[in-house]
Scaffold this motif. Sequence first.
Motif, PDB file in Angstrom:
ATOM      1  N   LYS A 293     -17.880  17.388  -9.970  1.00 17.99           N
ATOM      2  CA  LYS A 293     -18.103  15.953 -10.060  1.00 17.99           C
ATOM      3  C   LYS A 293     -16.995  15.200  -9.333  1.00 17.99           C
ATOM      4  O   LYS A 293     -15.812  15.376  -9.616  1.00 17.99           O
TER       5      LYS A 293
ATOM      6  N   SER B 103     -19.658   8.874  -7.972  1.00 25.40           N
ATOM      7  CA  SER B 103     -20.872   8.484  -8.691  1.00 25.40           C
ATOM      8  C   SER B 103     -22.073   9.324  -8.264  1.00 25.40           C
ATOM      9  O   SER B 103     -22.027  10.045  -7.259  1.00 25.40           O
ATOM     10  N   TRP B 104     -23.150   9.200  -9.030  1.00 27.82           N
ATOM     11  CA  TRP B 104     -24.415   9.839  -8.687  1.00 27.82           C
ATOM     12  C   TRP B 104     -24.910   9.347  -7.340  1.00 27.82           C
ATOM     13  O   TRP B 104     -25.390  10.133  -6.515  1.00 27.82           O
ATOM     14  N   GLU B 105     -24.788   8.050  -7.088  1.00 33.63           N
ATOM     15  CA  GLU B 105     -25.253   7.472  -5.829  1.00 33.63           C
ATOM     16  C   GLU B 105     -24.505   8.083  -4.636  1.00 33.63           C
ATOM     17  O   GLU B 105     -25.110   8.395  -3.602  1.00 33.63           O
TER      18      GLU B 105
ATOM     19  N   HIS C 260     -24.161  10.701 -15.044  1.00 30.02           N
ATOM     20  CA  HIS C 260     -24.053   9.487 -15.850  1.00 30.02           C
ATOM     21  C   HIS C 260     -23.347   9.737 -17.182  1.00 30.02           C
ATOM     22  O   HIS C 260     -22.629   8.866 -17.679  1.00 30.02           O
TER      23      HIS C 260
END
Length: 270
Positions: free
Chosen positions: A68, A71-73, A210
């Motif tokens: 990670k 962000s996801w985006e 998230h």
Amino acid sequence: REVPAGCASLDKEECAGIIMEHLIQLKKLVILSYFRQPSITQKILTQEMDRMGIQYIYTERPVPIIKKAGSWENYLKSRGNKFRYEYKTALKMAGKSGKIELVTLNDFDIEATLADIRKIALKNWKGKTGVAIVIEKGGESFYRELFKHWLPKKYTRLSFLKLNDEIIAYLIGFMMDGNYYAFDISFDEKYKKMMPGVIIFTKVIEELFHQGFSVFDFNYNAGYISRWTDETAQVADLMVFPKGFRGSVLELGNRIKKTYQQNKKERKND
């Protein structure tokens, strides 16, 4: 199951000794798998096996992971246009058939859930050929015992992909110390064209972005996983042989096989 209980109040070296004594009593070939490298536990176990004269074969292999970062985006953008188009197309195809949603559970009725998993597995080639874990001999008992011990610890993370409230795919994973380990996936092949495997993997990854995670571990290497990541980590497996003549024969046979496979791979690369 007795070994962890016996090790609960001991340090790693003492626990390793108990495990080795247990393996000797089993008198069977045992595979101790998935030691993330570098692994202190694996090092202690191999030292104990060397001390006790137990034969084993050590093997390292790469496994795909997602670390990670951001962000996801940002992650989605990093995977390129081809992947985003594929995922968007899969969602669009599924959407034409109705409402598609991800349902993730870390607490559930074991017997009812096993029935749901078995039902989906039987609709997939793995279930039809008998290689799905829940279909294999002892597989359902394995899951039953695993869920029984790990549900209270919140290790288990079971995701269902539903279309109009019908389960069409599942992904069984485990969450430990912020790391997610994908373990078992299957889907109803009736919906193969809408790529339920791609959808459920991607939705679980998005959900974890998230909710928070450190590493998403795919658990095994396969070509199709490259759509989600290019990064790998090294893990090690230990194939432990029973003591005595039978164990020596098994060890020799497996070592010859391993050498043959390595030479074949090297010739292929020449």
